[in-house]
Design a protein around this motif. Structure first.
Motif, PDB file in Angstrom:
ATOM      1  N   UNK A 197      98.424  -3.058  14.694  1.00  0.00           N
ATOM      2  CA  UNK A 197      99.103  -3.862  15.703  1.00  0.00           C
ATOM      3  C   UNK A 197      98.204  -4.137  16.900  1.00  0.00           C
ATOM      4  N   UNK A 198      98.801  -4.693  17.936  1.00  0.00           N
ATOM      5  CA  UNK A 198      98.060  -5.028  19.138  1.00  0.00           C
ATOM      6  C   UNK A 198      98.962  -4.831  20.344  1.00  0.00           C
ATOM      7  N   UNK A 199      98.494  -4.033  21.280  1.00  0.00           N
ATOM      8  CA  UNK A 199      99.245  -3.801  22.509  1.00  0.00           C
ATOM      9  C   UNK A 199      98.257  -3.280  23.554  1.00  0.00           C
ATOM     10  N   UNK A 200      97.665  -4.237  24.283  1.00  0.00           N
ATOM     11  CA  UNK A 200      96.601  -3.865  25.194  1.00  0.00           C
ATOM     12  C   UNK A 200      95.316  -3.523  24.478  1.00  0.00           C
ATOM     13  N   UNK A 201      95.198  -3.936  23.240  1.00  0.00           N
ATOM     14  CA  UNK A 201      94.067  -3.614  22.374  1.00  0.00           C
ATOM     15  C   UNK A 201      94.561  -3.372  20.964  1.00  0.00           C
ATOM     16  N   UNK A 202      93.670  -3.481  19.987  1.00  0.00           N
ATOM     17  CA  UNK A 202      94.072  -3.236  18.601  1.00  0.00           C
ATOM     18  C   UNK A 202      94.387  -1.756  18.413  1.00  0.00           C
ATOM     19  N   UNK A 203      95.499  -1.473  17.753  1.00  0.00           N
ATOM     20  CA  UNK A 203      95.887  -0.080  17.639  1.00  0.00           C
ATOM     21  C   UNK A 203      96.522   0.243  16.293  1.00  0.00           C
ATOM     22  N   UNK A 204      96.504   1.537  15.983  1.00  0.00           N
ATOM     23  CA  UNK A 204      97.272   2.110  14.885  1.00  0.00           C
ATOM     24  C   UNK A 204      98.499   2.758  15.505  1.00  0.00           C
ATOM     25  N   UNK A 205      99.688   2.332  15.071  1.00  0.00           N
ATOM     26  CA  UNK A 205     100.916   2.806  15.678  1.00  0.00           C
ATOM     27  C   UNK A 205     101.853   3.337  14.598  1.00  0.00           C
ATOM     28  N   UNK A 206     102.763   4.256  14.966  1.00  0.00           N
ATOM     29  CA  UNK A 206     103.695   4.805  13.969  1.00  0.00           C
ATOM     30  C   UNK A 206     104.714   3.797  13.460  1.00  0.00           C
ATOM     31  N   UNK A 207     104.804   2.618  14.111  1.00  0.00           N
ATOM     32  CA  UNK A 207     105.706   1.560  13.644  1.00  0.00           C
ATOM     33  C   UNK A 207     105.101   0.209  14.062  1.00  0.00           C
TER      34      UNK A 207
ATOM     35  N   UNK B 280      92.524 -10.316  10.025  1.00  0.00           N
ATOM     36  CA  UNK B 280      93.430  -9.246   9.609  1.00  0.00           C
ATOM     37  C   UNK B 280      94.763  -9.474  10.318  1.00  0.00           C
ATOM     38  N   UNK B 281      95.811  -9.664   9.540  1.00  0.00           N
ATOM     39  CA  UNK B 281      97.132  -9.983  10.099  1.00  0.00           C
ATOM     40  C   UNK B 281      97.990  -8.714  10.176  1.00  0.00           C
ATOM     41  N   UNK B 282      98.819  -8.613  11.207  1.00  0.00           N
ATOM     42  CA  UNK B 282      99.649  -7.432  11.383  1.00  0.00           C
ATOM     43  C   UNK B 282     101.016  -7.848  11.899  1.00  0.00           C
ATOM     44  N   UNK B 283     101.957  -6.917  11.866  1.00  0.00           N
ATOM     45  CA  UNK B 283     103.322  -7.170  12.331  1.00  0.00           C
ATOM     46  C   UNK B 283     104.343  -6.858  11.252  1.00  0.00           C
ATOM     47  N   UNK B 284     105.637  -6.998  11.600  1.00  0.00           N
ATOM     48  CA  UNK B 284     106.715  -6.699  10.663  1.00  0.00           C
ATOM     49  C   UNK B 284     106.595  -7.524   9.389  1.00  0.00           C
ATOM     50  N   UNK B 285     106.216  -8.798   9.538  1.00  0.00           N
ATOM     51  CA  UNK B 285     106.212  -9.677   8.371  1.00  0.00           C
ATOM     52  C   UNK B 285     105.106  -9.313   7.380  1.00  0.00           C
ATOM     53  N   UNK B 286     103.965  -8.864   7.872  1.00  0.00           N
ATOM     54  CA  UNK B 286     102.828  -8.594   6.982  1.00  0.00           C
ATOM     55  C   UNK B 286     102.880  -7.202   6.386  1.00  0.00           C
ATOM     56  N   UNK B 287     103.321  -6.234   7.166  1.00  0.00           N
ATOM     57  CA  UNK B 287     103.347  -4.860   6.680  1.00  0.00           C
ATOM     58  C   UNK B 287     101.974  -4.224   6.611  1.00  0.00           C
ATOM     59  N   UNK B 288     100.975  -4.779   7.291  1.00  0.00           N
ATOM     60  CA  UNK B 288      99.634  -4.189   7.269  1.00  0.00           C
ATOM     61  C   UNK B 288      99.691  -2.754   7.805  1.00  0.00           C
ATOM     62  N   UNK B 289      99.215  -1.836   7.020  1.00  0.00           N
ATOM     63  CA  UNK B 289      99.355  -0.428   7.389  1.00  0.00           C
ATOM     64  C   UNK B 289      98.259   0.411   6.720  1.00  0.00           C
ATOM     65  N   UNK B 290      98.148   1.629   7.190  1.00  0.00           N
ATOM     66  CA  UNK B 290      97.244   2.613   6.630  1.00  0.00           C
ATOM     67  C   UNK B 290      98.067   3.833   6.260  1.00  0.00           C
ATOM     68  N   UNK B 291      98.109   4.154   4.960  1.00  0.00           N
ATOM     69  CA  UNK B 291      98.850   5.317   4.478  1.00  0.00           C
ATOM     70  C   UNK B 291      97.890   6.489   4.335  1.00  0.00           C
ATOM     71  N   UNK B 292      98.131   7.532   5.117  1.00  0.00           N
ATOM     72  CA  UNK B 292      97.256   8.705   5.107  1.00  0.00           C
ATOM     73  C   UNK B 292      97.915   9.845   4.346  1.00  0.00           C
ATOM     74  N   UNK B 293      97.124  10.598   3.553  1.00  0.00           N
ATOM     75  CA  UNK B 293      97.680  11.718   2.784  1.00  0.00           C
ATOM     76  C   UNK B 293      97.717  12.996   3.627  1.00  0.00           C
ATOM     77  N   UNK B 294      98.887  13.514   3.856  1.00  0.00           N
ATOM     78  CA  UNK B 294      99.042  14.747   4.624  1.00  0.00           C
ATOM     79  C   UNK B 294      99.112  15.936   3.668  1.00  0.00           C
ATOM     80  N   UNK B 295      98.326  16.962   3.951  1.00  0.00           N
ATOM     81  CA  UNK B 295      98.361  18.173   3.132  1.00  0.00           C
ATOM     82  C   UNK B 295      99.707  18.874   3.300  1.00  0.00           C
TER      83      UNK B 295
END
Length: 582
Positions: free
Chosen positions: A379-389, A557-572
């Motif tokens: 997403x983008x909010x004052x800069x490109x970011x990885x956010x929980x939603x 690289x497109x982001x937002x609710x419509x695109x669903x661009x995300x990074x899925x990380x594997x948690x131990x």
């Protein structure tokens, strides 16, 4: 223990007994400080003569006369050669794969040059083809028939040598009982052209014939005439890089071999043969090494024993009794020792603590086969970011930067490329995150032309700004179609790479790319940020100069609710974080 009657020098091995330099090895490995070597040509089924070097354990009384099991290594890198300073190097007397220690521990060690390399005759039709696999089969059976052999053979190797162990095992020699295989591939296409893009593995230039001419001739070749005759045949070898560059799709027909060579060289095709033959498999790799992504999948599909250490390509795992583990493994399967080996957990892996330390974890679960998921949205909010939603909709674009080449001959791990693409940063972690398995990037992409190469990276950014690349992946946009794989992918997206599945982008089209990244076992410390990076080129592309486009592609690289661009990380999971001493 072996019973050892009075020993004399074998007439079949009229060589000098030599003393191996002292090593720090387990007590059992000190039984045989000396060795006796013979080198000779062994013909395989089509009559081609391959250079074989046999080392038998010995001590002050002479060579061991009991029948012993054999450890076999099949190499393209010259079993014995003389360097520019006149020093002779011998694979069997090095200990990176525990060979010297195994020799001391009462194993015969045999090292042969593959056809078309070293001192062997013949030419190589294709990189790890079925001819080479059958050559390995014939040499295993030859070793088992020798008068000094117990009839049981094991193989050990890493990188190309790991591939020769797997391909030899795929022919199911009756005498082959166990293999210890490091840093090799499960699927040759996915390894060399992952996502449709070649990188550094298997695309380097072929060695000049002068390298093979530096091989030490076999014993009977006193003037080197046979060596020169053999090396002259190597000029007919198929170009390794030329073979791979000439097959852009999984189902391509090679102009050099005349068949769908990716299929011939794919070890997964022969997995059932290995399992049905009852050959024990122990797979090994290190986290900072691209083949590890294949080793984990192979271990899951072969039900194999598994070791994953820290470090890079074929490096001996630190703080681990690597030699002792290999010796115990072969002691059990080749000598029949009831040493508790099979009672141990199936998997041992290093989990780094994010601060230059870590611990070995023992479990019965292959990393990546069962993890929870932590999702960050682009997403983008004052800069490109990885956010929980998802926070908003938009895009971040860049022009592909090809000015990234470096002078590393074999860069196993990429450097940070933060200035060469677009980045997305998370907030600093409030608590430690233990990542275990394969991150998966799902990103919506558009390009100003029908196709482009896309590279993604996951970085750990410290509170002091220090950056560590912990995972990466790649995918050609036109190869984005996912398919059902012919093996267990542990839930990861799989791209067939078949020509009929290729989908160039239409004008103005946005496509979703699902990219399985390199596996990891890494702790993100409190205060550290995660950074996700997208570029259009990587310094490990050996043919980068041939790929440059002018003007360069523009990627968004497109982001937002419509695109669903995300990074899925594997948690131990907590159950997967039990240390060796807990």
């Amino acid at each position: 223990m072996l019973t050892r009657p009075f020993r004399t020098m074998s007439a079949a091995l009229a060589c000098t007994v030599m003393t191996v330099p002292a090593l720090s090895v387990p007590a059992l490995a000190q039984d045989y400080p000396d060795y006796q070597r013979e080198s000779l040509y062994v013909p395989v089924r089509d009559g081609t003569r391959l250079a074989m070097n046999v080392y038998r354990p010995a001590d002050g009384d002479g060579v061991e006369t009991d029948k012993l099991p054999t450890i076999f290594v099949f190499t393209p890198y010259r079993a014995r050669y003389t360097d520019e300073e006149g020093k002779v190097h011998e694979t069997a007397l090095e200990d990176g794969l525990a060979l010297r220690s195994l020799l001391r521990a009462g194993y015969i060690v045999a090292v042969a040059d593959i056809r078309g390399k070293g001192a062997s005759f013949g030419s190589r039709r294709g990189f790890q083809d079925r001819t080479e696999a059958q050559d390995g089969h014939d040499l295993v059976e030859w070793l088992a028939r020798q008068p000094w052999s117990s009839g049981k053979v094991g193989m050990v190797g890493c990188s190309y040598l790991g591939g020769t162990t797997m391909h030899t095992a795929s022919t199911a020699p009756r005498a082959l009982k166990a293999i210890f295989t490091g840093a090799t591939d499960w699927d040759k296409y996915e390894f060399v052209r992952r996502g449709g893009i070649t990188a550094q593995f298997n695309t380097r230039p072929d060695e000049p014939l002068s390298d093979d001419l530096a091989s030490v001739p076999v014993d009977a070749d006193s003037n080197g005439a046979l060596l020169r005759e053999a090396v002259a045949m190597h000029a007919e070898n198929t170009s390794m890089a030329g073979l791979w560059y000439g097959m852009p799709y999984r189902d391509s027909i090679s102009a050099l071999t005349g068949n769908a060579f990716w299929q011939e060289a794919a070890i997964w095709q022969y997995a059932q043969t290995i399992k049905q033959a009852g050959i024990a498999t122990y797979l090994w790799s290190n986290w900072k090494d691209e083949p590890t992504s294949h080793i984990l999948v192979a271990a899951e599909n072969l039900d194999s024993k598994l070791l994953v250490g820290p470090g890079s390509h074929c490096q001996t795992p630190k703080d681990y009794d690597f030699t002792g583990q290999i010796t115990r493994y072969f002691d059990h399967y080749l000598k029949g020792e009831d040493n508790g080996f099979t009672d141990e957990p199936r998997v041992t892996y290093w989990h780094d603590d994010g601060a230059d330390g870590g611990t070995y974890i023992e479990t019965d679960t292959v990393p990546g086969s069962a993890s929870d998921t932590l999702t960050y949205y682009l997403g983008q909010q004052g800069g490109n970011l990885l956010a929980p939603r998802p926070v908003n909709s938009g895009s971040a674009g860049f022009a592909v930067d090809y000015d990234i080449a470096d002078d590393a001959y074999f860069p196993f791990w990429p450097p940070s490329l933060d200035d060469h693409g677009v980045t997305f940063d998370s907030a600093p972690a409030s608590a430690a995150l233990d990542l275990l398995g394969y991150p998966v990037a799902n990103i919506a992409i558009s390009v100003d032309r029908p196709d482009a190469d896309v590279f993604v990276y996951l970085e750990d950014v410290g509170s002091d700004g220090a950056v560590e690349v912990v995972s990466f992946g790649r995918l050609k946009v036109s190869h984005r179609k996912t398919s059902a794989a012919p093996w267990d992918t542990m839930g990861l997206p799989w791209h067939s790479g078949r020509e009929a599945d290729v989908m160039p982008l239409g004008a103005g089209e946005t496509a979703m790319l699902s990219i399985a990244m390199m596996p990891l076992a890494h702790r993100v410390l409190p205060g550290h940020r995660l950074r996700f990076l997208v570029t259009g080129a990587d310094p490990r592309q050996r043919n980068l100069a041939d790929l440059v486009q002018n003007p360069p592609p523009k990627i968004a690289v497109h982001y937002g609710w419509e695109t669903g661009s995300r990074l899925d990380l594997p948690l131990a999971r907590p159950s997967d974080m039990k240390g060796r001493d807990e």
